[in-house]
Design an enzyme around this catalytic site. Structure first.
Site, short mmCIF file in Angstrom:
data_model
loop_
_atom_site.label_atom_id
_atom_site.label_comp_id
_atom_site.label_asym_id
_atom_site.label_seq_id
_atom_site.Cartn_x
_atom_site.Cartn_y
_atom_site.Cartn_z
N TRP A 40 -11.29 -6.40 -2.14
CA TRP A 40 -9.87 -6.73 -1.38
C TRP A 40 -9.46 -8.35 -2.08
CZ3 TRP A 40 -11.40 -1.89 -0.63
CH2 TRP A 40 -10.67 -0.96 -0.24
N GLU A 93 -2.51 9.07 -0.68
CA GLU A 93 -3.40 8.23 -0.35
C GLU A 93 -4.74 8.68 -0.31
OE1 GLU A 93 -2.63 6.93 3.85
OE2 GLU A 93 -4.03 5.13 3.53
N ARG A 98 5.35 4.50 6.25
CA ARG A 98 4.97 4.30 7.57
C ARG A 98 4.99 2.96 8.18
NH1 ARG A 98 -1.04 5.59 5.94
NH2 ARG A 98 -1.78 3.72 5.44
N ASP A 99 4.50 2.72 9.44
CA ASP A 99 4.79 1.36 9.71
C ASP A 99 3.44 0.39 9.11
OD1 ASP A 99 2.61 2.70 11.15
OD2 ASP A 99 3.47 2.26 13.30
N GLU A 100 3.50 0.23 7.96
CA GLU A 100 2.48 -0.58 7.47
C GLU A 100 3.29 -1.22 6.35
OE1 GLU A 100 -1.09 1.28 7.07
OE2 GLU A 100 -2.06 -0.48 6.33
N HIS A 160 0.91 6.14 -2.36
CA HIS A 160 -0.19 5.20 -2.04
C HIS A 160 -0.75 4.96 -3.66
CE1 HIS A 160 -1.10 3.83 1.84
NE2 HIS A 160 -2.38 3.35 1.34
N ASP A 187 0.94 -1.17 0.07
CA ASP A 187 0.12 -0.07 -0.02
C ASP A 187 1.02 1.11 -0.21
OD1 ASP A 187 0.89 -0.80 2.60
OD2 ASP A 187 -0.56 0.33 3.52
N ASP A 218 -5.38 -2.52 -2.82
CA ASP A 218 -4.93 -1.67 -3.58
C ASP A 218 -4.15 -2.11 -4.88
OD1 ASP A 218 -5.03 -1.24 -0.63
OD2 ASP A 218 -3.86 0.24 -0.77
C1 RAM Z 1 -4.88 1.01 4.89
C2 RAM Z 1 -3.89 0.74 3.90
C3 RAM Z 1 -4.65 0.34 2.38
C4 RAM Z 1 -5.97 -0.25 2.51
C5 RAM Z 1 -6.55 -0.45 3.87
C6 RAM Z 1 -8.09 -0.75 3.98
O1 RAM Z 1 -4.19 0.87 6.17
O2 RAM Z 1 -2.90 1.64 3.61
O3 RAM Z 1 -4.15 1.37 1.68
O4 RAM Z 1 -6.14 -1.20 1.54
O5 RAM Z 1 -6.26 0.28 4.75
#
Ligand code: RAM
Length: 911
Positions: free
Chosen positions: A541, A752, A480-482, A773, A476, A489
């Site tokens: 998704w 994003e 950041r911490d993801e 994003h 995504d 996505d």
């Molecule tokens: C966020 C992510 C991503 C998305 C989800 C649902 O945390 O960055 O882009 O697919 O949510």
């Protein structure tokens, strides 16, 4: 003018067609292929028009570049197929090089020469063939802290002339392998990120040139990476295991026929490297005073080192690397050195990039360099890192104090445009900093340009979004911490991604992980690889499991991925069905709908389109893709069963969401878009829905309110139903909310949120505000497919037959795109000249194309300055219903000109 069915004139001065660029599994001369019947592909070369292959012959020889020891001679196969041709010779053996060459017959029956030979080399085909064991260190801390990166080493003898030496290597964690003082291969972040519990990739490298007769040393560093370091927004540690480990096996084949193996075992020694901590989000810390010079060379005294420990780990999950490795792609220099109002020294790299800074410095032992990374400055011009949440993105280096020193992280990367130099010995000079851009080493296949510079910047931003988020897994965001493989996505961006780069292997590897992580009940976790407990599945998704394989089929003609994923696709549909027999039942499960749409209620992330409607629409769509796939794979019974399901849930959709008067019950842009895009409506309700969409847009001054679900399709839908002018308007809007609004606010990647930076310069809340994003970059698909009009034909996928149908708008004076297909370059470009329209097209050999020239007058159409009647390569012309001309053409370059009647007037604004 030629009439329908009339065939093109054939020239007699036929040049011989060349054959080349042989690929195996999409790659050139790959080493480490573990597929029993890999697919081969080649290109034809010839500039004359109408080049087609009518037959091919392939020879494959085992370990014999002279093609004496043949394991396969296909003989002449009467076939036009030049991609996705399966090897069908003798069974392949492990660790063996197979040479391959191809010859073809062209459309006139003339034989080409043999192509230049190519090869592929097999990896270890069975898990039982690995000689060594995983090795690691005894557990030190309790796993709650990042630990120093260990070193491993082993010396060995090479006794004689080496024919070929190969290493097979992987790690639980991330590894860097070294031989006699230098790194093996140019890959980063190996072995990459997969569903480690099910699939662990190993890499294969030819190391013949790195060995020398006599003493040799192999060494490795093993970082924590995704496997064991802190990861996910919960900052979990040891997600896959709490001990990192290395597995390597060198196989040396001598000229005299002997074979030797050096594999990881307890005879390897271990110590500690200068990297004191390294994590994905936090960054890397190195103390160069701890460096042990020469540790990866044979003469080094390792008497103080401890023996490595054997680590128990399942080798059955080992698989050869499927995708391209991550590599350095380009280097950026800072464009500016800033002193912020807060007093920070900040470097501006001019581009939101992903990778790291390579920094040079000179200073006393113990002096420090500290670099922090962020994407944006705030409205006052200060370094802003709040949106990184818990990701520190901080690299720290302690100098050894010996002359010029250069540092870069080895097992971490950052997403950033700005670098805060928090510590540095001496004056900060931009020339000492270099931005190293990394991503999976895919070929860039698409280029797009038009007369609007802001759109060209948008195209760059889309491409940069792809670069930054295609670091082994489609993520995504990269900062950041993801940084997770969010399925939604990737699904919305897949077609755009396939235009910009050859993503066949990249997505294949990710889909294999998806297949591995699908749950018992058929649910597809929201991100792949899956890292948090309690996976959930959601509409749009989870549908990545049907949509992404189908995109690979359309763009690369890849039926194997459909076969590979078929069961998963079916199980996903069955999972949706398991929530109830009504089409709408699935939507009653927790969903997130049109994520981040602007019609969301204040403070909510979820758009106004009912989540159950989104779910029901995708349910129909995925079921439709299962039907098509079943038909393609010859699964008649399944096809019939899912056709029935499709009809039933389509009916349910109409009953539930379309009023008796033919209105979609939900008055949102996204609801209309989905219904039109997925063919959910009865014929008679289509015009009404198009009008509803127009009205909804009008209400919003022709701006979109769509989120992740509606945005990718809105322009495609408008174009399909005759409102390309409106689609252009959405693309060309420059105020909020729009793609170009971000560009005008200085974006160098896709955001994003439409309002990541608000009108007053403030930010969307820091808890979820990424500036890299790619989801909204999905407009790229429409730009290629509609503005320049390059499109696939699902009947002859992979661009074997190409559709070129640009839709021209007076607000642009030209647009052009090129796309490197598996067959060669496709080009399409139009420009409005004083005389009218000019359309140039290039079609690669062994393909055909339908070209539609909008508003073309049949009488006045010229090709390269002469009547199309005289032009070679044009098989057919016909008038289209809306006043254009359709041509069927063969390979070659064409330049069409005609005095077009395209209105110079921008259509009346509808608001
Ligand atoms: C966020 C992510 C991503 C998305 C989800 C649902 O945390 O960055 O882009 O697919 O949510």
């Amino acid at each position: 003018m030629k009439q329908d069915g009339q065939t093109a004139e054939r020239r007699t001065d036929l040049e011989l067609v060349g054959v080349g660029d042989i690929r195996c599994e999409y790659k050139r001369n790959p080493v480490g292929i573990d597929i029993a019947n890999p697919r081969l592909g080649w290109k034809l070369f010839g500039s004359r028009r109408g080049v087609m292959q009518t037959a091919y012959r392939i020879q494959t020889a085992e370990e014999d570049p002279g093609f004496g020891r043949l394991v396969w001679d296909s003989g002449w196969a009467e076939s036009g197929r030049s991609q996705q041709v399966e090897y069908a010779g003798e069974p392949l053996r492990s660790c063996t090089r197979y040479h391959v060459r191809v010859m073809i017959r062209d459309e006139a029956g003339r034989e080409s020469e043999w192509s230049e030979p190519a090869f592929w080399e097999t990896g270890l085909l069975e898990a039982g063939e690995w000689t060594g064991d995983f090795i690691g260190c005894e557990a030190e801390g309790d796993g709650s802290q990042a630990e120093p990166v260990p070193l491993f080493r082993k010396t060995f003898q090479v006794s004689g002339a080496v024919e070929r030496a190969t290493v097979y290597v992987t790690a639980l964690g991330l590894y860097e392998l070294r031989l006699n003082g230098s790194k093996v291969g140019g890959d980063l972040l190996t072995p990459g990120w997969t569903s480690y519990t099910n699939r662990l990739q190993y890499q294969t490298y030819d190391i013949t040139a790195q060995l020398r007769e006599g003493d040799n040393a192999a060494g490795a560093l093993v970082g924590e990476g995704w496997y064991r370091g802190s990861f996910s927004w919960d900052h979990q540690r040891s997600i896959y295991g709490n001990r990192s480990a290395l597995l390597a096996e060198i196989r040396i084949r001598y000229r005299d026929g002997r074979e030797e193996r050096i594999a990881t075992d307890e005879s390897w020694k271990r110590s500690q490297s200068e990297i004191v901590a390294s994590e994905m989000y936090a960054g890397e810390q190195t103390d160069a005073r701890l460096l042990q010079p020469g540790w990866d060379l044979p003469g080094f005294d390792d008497s103080g080192w401890k023996p490595a420990e054997r680590i128990e780990a399942d080798k059955r999950r080992l698989v050869a690397q499927v995708n391209e490795p991550v590599r350095v792609q380009e280097l950026l220099r800072p464009v500016e050195l800033l002193r912020t109002p807060a007093g920070d020294t900040v470097l501006d790299m001019g581009q939101n990039m992903v990778g790291f800074i390579r920094v040079r410095a000179k200073g006393p032992a113990g002096a420090e360099i500290v670099l922090e990374h962020a994407e944006v400055l705030d409205k006052d011009g200060n370094f802003y890192a709040d949106n990184l949440r818990g990701a520190k993105q901080r690299n720290r280096y302690v100098l050894r104090g010996e002359g010029d020193e250069t540092f870069e992280p080895r097992f971490s990367f950052q997403g950033f445009r700005y670098v805060r130099v928090a510590a540095y010995p001496g004056e900060v000079k931009p020339e000492c900093f270099e931005g190293v851009v990394i991503h999976s080493d895919m070929e860039q296949s698409g280029r797009f340009e038009c007369s609007e510079p802001l759109v060209n910047r948008l195209q760059m931003n889309i491409l940069w979004g792809q670069k930054g988020n295609f670091v082994d897994v489609p993520t995504d965001c990269p900062q950041r911490d993801e940084r997770m493989g969010w399925t939604g996505d990737a699904q919305v961006f897949a077609r755009t991604a396939c235009f910009n780069m050859n993503t066949a292997s990249f997505f294949t590897k990710w889909l294999l992980d998806m297949k591995a992580e699908q749950m018992e009940n058929g649910a597809i976790p929201n991100y792949i690889p899956h890292v948090l407990p309690k996976p959930r599945a959601m509409a749009a998704w989870g549908d990545a499991v049907t949509i992404v394989p189908w995109a690979l089929y359309e763009c690369y003609g890849d039926t194997r991925i459909l076969a590979e994923m078929y069961d998963s696709m079916v199980r996903w549909v069955e999972y949706m069905r398991s929530h109830g027999e009504e089409g709408a039942d699935w939507g009653k499960q927790p969903q997130i709908g049109d994520w981040l749409a602007l019609d969301a209620k204040q403070g909510s992330y979820r758009g106004a389109t009912p989540e159950d409607l989104v779910a029901a629409a995708y349910y129909v769509h995925s079921t439709g893709l299962v039907v098509k796939t079943a038909e393609l794979l010859g699964k008649e019974e399944d096809a019939a069963r899912y056709r029935r399901l499709h009809a039933r849930i389509l009916d349910d959709f109409r009953r539930e969401y379309v009023t008796p008067n033919g209105r979609i019950a939900s008055p949102t842009q996204t609801a209309q878009v989905l219904a039109l895009m997925f063919d959910l409506l009865e014929e008679r309700d289509v015009p009404r829905t198009v009008t509803a969409l127009e009205e909804l847009l009008k209400k919003n001054k022709n701006h979109l309110t769509t989120g992740f679900v509606g945005t990718p399709y809105i322009c495609l839908v408008l174009s399909r139903f005759g409102r390309t002018d409106l689609a252009y308007e959405l693309l060309l809007q420059q105020d909020f909310p729009s793609w170009l609004d971000q560009v005008k606010k200085g974006a160098t990647t896709i955001w994003e949120h439409w309002d990541g930076i608000k009108e007053d310069g403030s930010f969307w809340s820091a808890d979820m505000n990424s500036f890299n994003h790619y989801a909204y970059g999905s407009i790229g698909d429409w730009m290629y497919r509609t503005v320049t009009g390059i499109n696939t034909d699902p009947e002859k996928p992979g661009y074997k037959h190409i559709h070129i149908e640009p839709q021209i708008d007076p607000r642009l004076s030209y647009a052009k795109a090129s796309y490197q297909s598996l067959y060669g370059a496709i080009e399409a470009g139009w420009s409005r000249t004083d005389e009218g329209m000019e359309l140039t097209v290039a079609i690669p050999p062994n393909t055909t194309a339908s070209v539609v020239l909008p508003a073309a007058s049949r009488r006045l159409l010229l090709e390269s300055g002469t009547s199309v009647n005289a032009a070679a390569g044009i098989y057919r012309t016909e008038e289209t219903a809306d006043g254009g001309i359709r041509l069927e053409i063969g390979s070659g370059r064409y330049r069409f000109t005609y005095p077009a009647e395209i209105s110079e007037q921008v259509p009346e604004p509808t608001n």
